[in-house]
Enzyme design. Structure first.
Site, short mmCIF file in Angstrom:
data_model
loop_
_atom_site.label_atom_id
_atom_site.label_comp_id
_atom_site.label_asym_id
_atom_site.label_seq_id
_atom_site.Cartn_x
_atom_site.Cartn_y
_atom_site.Cartn_z
N ASN A 112 63.25 28.80 42.54
CA ASN A 112 62.74 27.44 42.73
C ASN A 112 61.45 27.23 41.96
OD1 ASN A 112 64.88 27.15 44.51
ND2 ASN A 112 63.66 27.79 46.26
N VAL A 113 61.30 26.05 41.40
CA VAL A 113 60.11 25.77 40.59
C VAL A 113 59.02 25.09 41.42
CG1 VAL A 113 61.42 25.68 38.43
CG2 VAL A 113 61.04 23.56 39.71
N ASP A 114 59.35 24.71 42.67
CA ASP A 114 58.32 24.15 43.55
C ASP A 114 57.38 25.29 43.96
OD1 ASP A 114 59.35 25.54 45.97
OD2 ASP A 114 61.07 24.21 45.70
N HIS A 129 62.23 31.06 37.36
CA HIS A 129 62.48 29.88 36.50
C HIS A 129 61.21 29.05 36.30
CE1 HIS A 129 67.07 30.10 37.55
NE2 HIS A 129 66.71 30.97 36.64
N CYS A 158 46.72 26.01 24.33
CA CYS A 158 46.33 27.31 24.88
C CYS A 158 45.03 27.77 24.23
CB CYS A 158 47.44 28.32 24.61
SG CYS A 158 47.11 29.99 25.23
N CYS A 160 44.77 30.34 22.64
CA CYS A 160 45.15 30.92 21.35
C CYS A 160 45.45 29.83 20.32
CB CYS A 160 46.36 31.85 21.52
SG CYS A 160 47.94 31.01 21.72
N THR A 198 70.76 30.99 48.18
CA THR A 198 71.24 30.99 46.80
C THR A 198 72.60 31.65 46.69
OG1 THR A 198 70.87 31.69 44.52
CG2 THR A 198 69.91 33.08 46.24
N SER A 199 73.48 31.02 45.93
CA SER A 199 74.79 31.59 45.70
C SER A 199 74.72 32.62 44.58
CB SER A 199 75.77 30.49 45.30
OG SER A 199 75.26 29.77 44.20
N ASN A 226 72.85 32.35 54.02
CA ASN A 226 73.34 31.21 53.25
C ASN A 226 74.20 30.31 54.11
OD1 ASN A 226 72.38 31.28 50.50
ND2 ASN A 226 73.58 33.15 50.19
ZN LIG Z 1 48.57 31.25 23.94
#
Ligand SMILES: [Zn+2]
Length: 268
Positions: A112-114, A129, A158, A160, A198-199, A226
């Site tokens: 999950n990205v939350d 992810h 960034c 860099c 998650t499957s 699940n």
């Molecule tokens: Zn960088």
């Protein structure tokens, strides 16, 4: 079902290196929109789906345009990310945080990205992810908090000098190698793997349970929580499935773990 909850609690309490894998199922219970369900973002908006497939290339071709679309000046990306940053953890997230505080869970690896695991108090989280809370440099691998950048000058850069992308891993984008290596290391090391919501059909994340299973039945217990049986259940990769909502089952597991711990400590 109650026997399995007691079994899971016993396995977790006896473990020395338990890890948790989580997926969309735990977050939809908090109201995080899903993508592929009946009312999912992409099910109801084919244009958004088509756009999602282009995101990574868009960034590589034109980072400024990628960011303008992400922030909603051109596309509609920001609605989703902002919505996601407002949701709150549910009892399932809190239960996992509690298992970490009890010293049982060593890492939580999430698709999950939350940021709901962190909001619930979990400290050791691997975002397989990526995360909506972060920006990432594809060149040097550095990550920064979204709040560290005003985003009024695009693209953000960034230290860099290269443009930063959302940390969220888009379609066709490789999983960040540091996370992939660390997650595989955990799959090879854990003695309990608790898989929640998650499957595990999306690769390479789906390889983690199989990797753990390849070490043999006595080396690691693989437990699934699940709503429905999954390929992990059907292929015998998991040892058992506790079927139901993570937000209902995980707190019951924690209650049982607490009982076992107090009994164990009480008897020295
Ligand atoms: Zn960088």
């Amino acid at each position: 079902m109650h026997d399995l909850i007691r079994q899971a609690a016993a396995d977790l309490t006896a473990s020395s290196h338990a890890i948790v894998l989580t997926g969309a199922g735990i977050s939809t219970e908090s109201g995080v929109p899903d993508f592929r369900g009946p009312k999912g973002i992409w099910t109801t908006n084919k244009q958004a789906e088509a756009q999602a497939y282009q995101r990574y290339e868009r960034f590589l071709d034109d980072p400024k345009a990628y960011w303008e679309e992400t922030l909603g000046t051109v596309g509609s990306g920001s609605d989703f990310y902002n919505q996601m940053r407002k949701v709150e953890p549910n009892p399932g997230h809190h239960a996992i945080a509690r298992l970490e505080q009890l010293g049982i869970v060593k890492w939580t690896i999430t698709q999950n990205v939350d940021g709901l695991h962190e909001k619930a108090g979990t400290r050791r989280v691997m975002h397989y992810h990526g995360s909506v809370e972060k920006l990432r440099c594809l060149s040097c691998g550095s990550r920064f908090g979204v709040d560290e950048y005003s985003l009024d000058k695009l693209p953000p850069l960034c230290r860099c000098g290269r443009p930063l992308k959302y940390d969220v891993v888009h379609f066709k984008e490789p999983i960040p190698s540091d996370i992939m290596d660390a997650a595989e290391e955990e799959a090879m090391k854990c003695d309990v793997m608790l898989i929640c919501g998650t499957s595990a059909v999306v690769y390479p994340f789906a390889a983690l349970p199989a990797m753990a299973r390849s070490r043999g039945r006595s080396a690691v217990k693989i437990i699934e929580v699940n709503a429905e049986p999954t390929p992990l259940t059907h292929q015998g990769i998991s040892d058992y499935l506790i079927q139901g909502k993570t937000g209902e089952i995980l707190p019951l597991v924690v209650d049982e773990v607490s009982k076992l711990l107090s009994r164990r400590d009480g008897h020295g």
